[in-house]
Design an enzyme around this catalytic site. Structure first.
Site, PDB file in Angstrom:
ATOM      1  N   GLU A  32      28.511 -49.565 -17.081  1.00 49.88           N
ATOM      2  CA  GLU A  32      27.368 -48.936 -16.447  1.00 49.88           C
ATOM      3  C   GLU A  32      26.722 -49.818 -15.330  1.00 49.88           C
ATOM      4  O   GLU A  32      26.364 -50.927 -15.759  1.00 49.88           O
ATOM      5  CB  GLU A  32      26.517 -48.383 -17.517  1.00 49.88           C
ATOM      6  CG  GLU A  32      25.153 -47.914 -17.270  1.00 49.88           C
ATOM      7  CD  GLU A  32      25.102 -46.928 -16.390  1.00 49.88           C
ATOM      8  OE1 GLU A  32      24.140 -47.039 -15.364  1.00 49.88           O
ATOM      9  OE2 GLU A  32      25.761 -45.883 -16.466  1.00 49.88           O
ATOM     10  N   ARG A 106      16.877 -34.056 -21.836  1.00 50.41           N
ATOM     11  CA  ARG A 106      18.035 -34.942 -21.511  1.00 50.41           C
ATOM     12  C   ARG A 106      18.396 -36.170 -22.131  1.00 50.41           C
ATOM     13  O   ARG A 106      19.178 -36.644 -22.454  1.00 50.41           O
ATOM     14  CB  ARG A 106      18.097 -34.850 -19.884  1.00 50.41           C
ATOM     15  CG  ARG A 106      19.462 -35.561 -19.362  1.00 50.41           C
ATOM     16  CD  ARG A 106      19.111 -35.489 -17.708  1.00 50.41           C
ATOM     17  NE  ARG A 106      20.722 -35.606 -17.371  1.00 50.41           N
ATOM     18  CZ  ARG A 106      21.758 -34.665 -16.966  1.00 50.41           C
ATOM     19  NH1 ARG A 106      21.159 -33.538 -17.047  1.00 50.41           N
ATOM     20  NH2 ARG A 106      22.773 -34.885 -16.441  1.00 50.41           N
ATOM     21  N   TYR A 215      11.520 -23.398 -20.599  1.00 47.73           N
ATOM     22  CA  TYR A 215      12.109 -23.456 -22.091  1.00 47.73           C
ATOM     23  C   TYR A 215      11.564 -24.590 -22.881  1.00 47.73           C
ATOM     24  O   TYR A 215      11.214 -25.587 -22.022  1.00 47.73           O
ATOM     25  CB  TYR A 215      13.582 -23.233 -22.087  1.00 47.73           C
ATOM     26  CG  TYR A 215      14.401 -24.340 -21.355  1.00 47.73           C
ATOM     27  CD1 TYR A 215      14.697 -25.542 -21.886  1.00 47.73           C
ATOM     28  CD2 TYR A 215      14.856 -24.046 -20.178  1.00 47.73           C
ATOM     29  CE1 TYR A 215      15.458 -26.606 -21.067  1.00 47.73           C
ATOM     30  CE2 TYR A 215      15.863 -24.857 -19.445  1.00 47.73           C
ATOM     31  CZ  TYR A 215      15.912 -26.278 -20.009  1.00 47.73           C
ATOM     32  OH  TYR A 215      16.582 -27.213 -19.328  1.00 47.73           O
ATOM     33  N   ASP A 297      30.121 -34.565 -13.011  1.00 49.63           N
ATOM     34  CA  ASP A 297      29.780 -34.494 -11.826  1.00 49.63           C
ATOM     35  C   ASP A 297      30.593 -35.294 -10.901  1.00 49.63           C
ATOM     36  O   ASP A 297      30.798 -34.803  -9.680  1.00 49.63           O
ATOM     37  CB  ASP A 297      28.261 -35.061 -11.461  1.00 49.63           C
ATOM     38  CG  ASP A 297      27.120 -34.013 -12.111  1.00 49.63           C
ATOM     39  OD1 ASP A 297      27.612 -32.948 -12.253  1.00 49.63           O
ATOM     40  OD2 ASP A 297      25.912 -34.244 -12.213  1.00 49.63           O
TER      41      ASP A 297
END
Length: 405
Positions: A32, A106, A215, A297
């Site tokens: 990362e 998330r 939501y 993605d």
């Protein structure tokens, strides 16, 4: 010999791939580029197709501690406030598809995947590790990192996002292109909202050249709100955390019905994301080549109008490991193909690509189509509203998607 999987990217897709591979018995090295693991504050909807996978990875208890479980999905007119259609969630969708429909922050999903990885063991999590390039051979793949470091493994998973460097080296097909849609995102404590603005359901407000989705997340304690409008922003499109202008959004949505307008006024600050995507996938070559598999993605950036961006990345990870397991990849093998003819790494990754690309393309295309339907005006909008009222739940339910893979 233990198989070694290299993973570029520590977002939800990368962590999902790492967890699935580690659970199957591989040695995993994840790289990362950031100095710490983190996720932006935004909500995610998890359909039954995704929840089933997460349950299979042993995350049921961890999910229950942080998710909200909305009881229904309601579609309303942004201009009049009238109800256009409803899809029952809660117990009904769980009965229909074998798993519930959740909404989650998330960062909470990212954190529980990371915690599961750390408990799993056999995973090297390398922070501040920028991937420069890769080189494939007949027997392995080498990942060139910054500061002249090299990591070697049996295969590489490119999960490094929409502006993936792995994809650029593999396919050299340019970058995602702006859609002309802007997403304003916000999280608001429900306790700080007036009673009439609090919600336990998913609500989509549809109007000309705009829509808003809201939501609950964080066990229902917070409300996630996303407003999509047409427009452009200046600056680096690869970074979504542009400073959102609350006054500008309020002006754009000033003609909406009072309940929606009140909600927009109640949000003190927004983050602005200029939506950029690629066309729907056209072949398996966009999902994997040789010893490199693309995921999430990096393979198929999509509009959020089907609420399946994170879901497709998690499905990618599950199917990747399924194909590798079926080919004997995780068995103690001294060389590719030891488990049988056609079971070398490139062949197994090709099977993964064949299994995934058409479903991902369908989701990408459906999300684009939804954008046209959601933002319709005049006659098309009237036809949409009539169709929703006549067909009701049958139009909103998606068995082809929610049954999973």
């Amino acid at each position: 010999m233990m198989r070694k999987v290299l993973i570029a990217g520590g977002g939800i897709g990368g962590l999902s791939a790492a967890l699935a591979c580690a659970r199957a018995g591989a040695e995993v090295a994840l790289f990362e580029r950031s100095a710490e693991f983190s996720e932006f504050g935004a909500g995610i909807q998890l359909g039954p197709n995704v929840v089933k996978i997460l349950y299979g990875w042993g995350l049921q208890q961890a999910l229950h501690a942080v998710v909200a479980c909305p009881d229904r999905l309601q579609v309303r007119s942004a201009m009049t406030g009238s109800e256009l259609g409803v899809l029952r969630l809660g117990e009904e969708i769980a009965r229909r598809y074998g798993a519930p429909y959740y909404t989650i922050h998330r960062a909470d999903l990212h954190a529980l995947l990371l915690a599961a990885l750390q408990q799993q063991g056999g995973v090297a999590l390398n922070l501040a590790s920028s991937v420069v390039s890769f080189e494939q051979t007949d027997t392995d793949i080498a990942l060139q990192l910054a500061h002249d470091e090299v990591a070697r493994g049996d295969l590489l998973v490119g999960a490094d996002g929409g502006w993936s460097g792995i994809r650029q080296q593999l396919l050299a097909d340019g970058t995602p292109q702006p859609t002309g849609h802007l997403a304003y995102r916000a999280l608001v404590s429900q306790a700080r909202l007036p009673e009439h603005l609090r919600s336990t359901q998913v609500t989509a407000w549809l109007g000309p050249k705009m829509h808003v989705v809201q939501y609950p997340v964080c066990r229902g304690e917070w409300l996630n709100v996303v407003a999509i409008v047409h427009g452009q922003v200046q600056g680096d499109m690869s970074h979504w955390d542009h400073s959102g202008n609350a006054t500008e959004l309020q002006k754009r949505l000033s003609a909406t019905c009072k309940p929606l307008h009140d909600l927009i006024l109640a949000v003190p600050a927004w983050r602005l994301w200029a939506l950029s995507i690629r066309p729907p996938m056209r072949s398996a070559q966009e999902q994997a080549q040789g010893r490199v598999a693309l995921l999430g993605d990096a393979a198929h950036p999509m509009l959020p109008y089907l609420a399946q961006g994170a879901g497709m990345a998690i499905e990618d990870a599950a199917v990747l490991v399924r194909m590798l397991e079926r080919g004997g990849f995780f068995a103690d093998a001294a060389a590719d193909g030891a488990a049988g003819p056609g079971n070398g790494v490139p062949s197994l990754l090709q099977r993964y690509a064949v299994q995934r690309w058409q479903r991902n393309a369908r989701v990408q295309a459906r999300a684009i189509r939804n954008g046209t339907i959601f933002h319709a005006g005049a006659l098309l909008g009237l036809g949409r509203n009539v169709a929703m009222k006549v067909l009701g739940e049958g139009l909103l339910d998606m068995p082809w998607l929610y049954r999973g893979v």
